[in-house]
Design a protein around this motif. Sequence first.
Motif, short mmCIF file in Angstrom:
data_model
loop_
_atom_site.label_atom_id
_atom_site.label_comp_id
_atom_site.label_asym_id
_atom_site.label_seq_id
_atom_site.Cartn_x
_atom_site.Cartn_y
_atom_site.Cartn_z
N GLN A 191 0.63 -1.27 -0.01
CA GLN A 191 0.19 -0.03 -0.05
C GLN A 191 0.82 1.16 -0.01
N ALA A 241 -6.15 4.04 -2.68
CA ALA A 241 -6.27 5.21 -1.50
C ALA A 241 -5.24 6.18 -1.44
N GLU A 257 -5.73 8.69 -4.19
CA GLU A 257 -6.94 9.77 -3.84
C GLU A 257 -6.55 10.75 -2.86
N LYS A 258 -5.44 10.38 -1.94
CA LYS A 258 -4.83 11.12 -1.07
C LYS A 258 -4.12 12.54 -1.92
#
Length: 333
Positions: free
Chosen positions: A189, A216, A219-220
């Motif tokens: 990740q 994820a 998106e950050k």
Amino acid sequence: MKFFPDFRNQFSGYQSALKPKDVVRLNANEGRVLNPYREYPLKRNEKILEQFANLYGVEKMNLIADRGVDGILELIFLVFNSPTTRVLTSAPTYGMYKILADIYGQEYFEVPLKGDGSLNSEFLLQSQRPGQIIIICRPNNPTGDICPKEQIEEVLKATQGNSLVVLDEAYADYLDSKEQGLDLLTRYQNLLICRTLSKYYSLAGLRVGFGIANSALVEKLIPYQSPYPVPSIVSDWLVENFNEDFISSANEEFQQMEIEKLKLIEVLTAFGKVKDSKSNFVNLYTAESKRLYETLKSFNVEVRLFEQLNFLRFSIGTQSEMQRLYTSLEHIR
Ligand SMILES: Cc1ncc(COP(=O)(O)O)c(C=O)c1O
């Protein structure tokens, strides 16, 4: 996401004006003369994302496009900049990492590569410290070294998700696909891979590169991106031209480049020790590197000098550029 700076969690970024179909958009203060580029581009152009998600074998949500890998790196440094962030990389490597660390006032820590191009055990040790941007350039610029893929996994495991690991794959298109790092993405990740159109695809002037990571993380990053990272004229060009034929001709060109590279290696052998790379450059190691550099410069041929390391890096250029180089070298010999 342990490695994402806590204080950045609430930020949603600039909301650029979207243009849904059939809506009269009078909310973006664009000019009123009709031309193909009257409107601001989309922040995330779905067509481009789809096109390149297919190329890299990922989903659109795993991709972020920006102004070359340099643009992606800048975004990473911006987002992960905190008073305690440290940048860890190996040396020698791509000079922009240090420049960005200086711009953002971040501590920069280099561990020399081993003679065989693998990562030093010290690098693995240092990667355990939390809160870092760890950058591995593979193939490495300027040495052309390719550290074993298992070492990248070792680093990813050593970080335990406490740091961001950036794999700069600007030159990875020159490698077989199984030698590239994209398959690591599903397992880690905290991994972000950088890819570019500037090298293998000969499109440096377009300024397009990609960050590839789990959704994820992507998106950050998006809120911190400048509102319009890829100009419309560039995305239009890519939609129109970057098709299967384009990719096939890049693959054919790669074969031609390899032939040219062999020729260059043969020519350079007369001047010192030549190191091949699985990239678009070769290095010439010689104690005379500075002198040779200056002489080539006097012939209006620019190569890259790494004086302290006693080597010159030669990019494989166009046929006419290479001809100019060979002619100059003949005069020098
Ligand atoms: C290792 C490495 N990363 C990134 C870049 C920059 O690539 P881009 O043109 O995509 O910004 C370069 C360019 O030389 C490079 O050598």
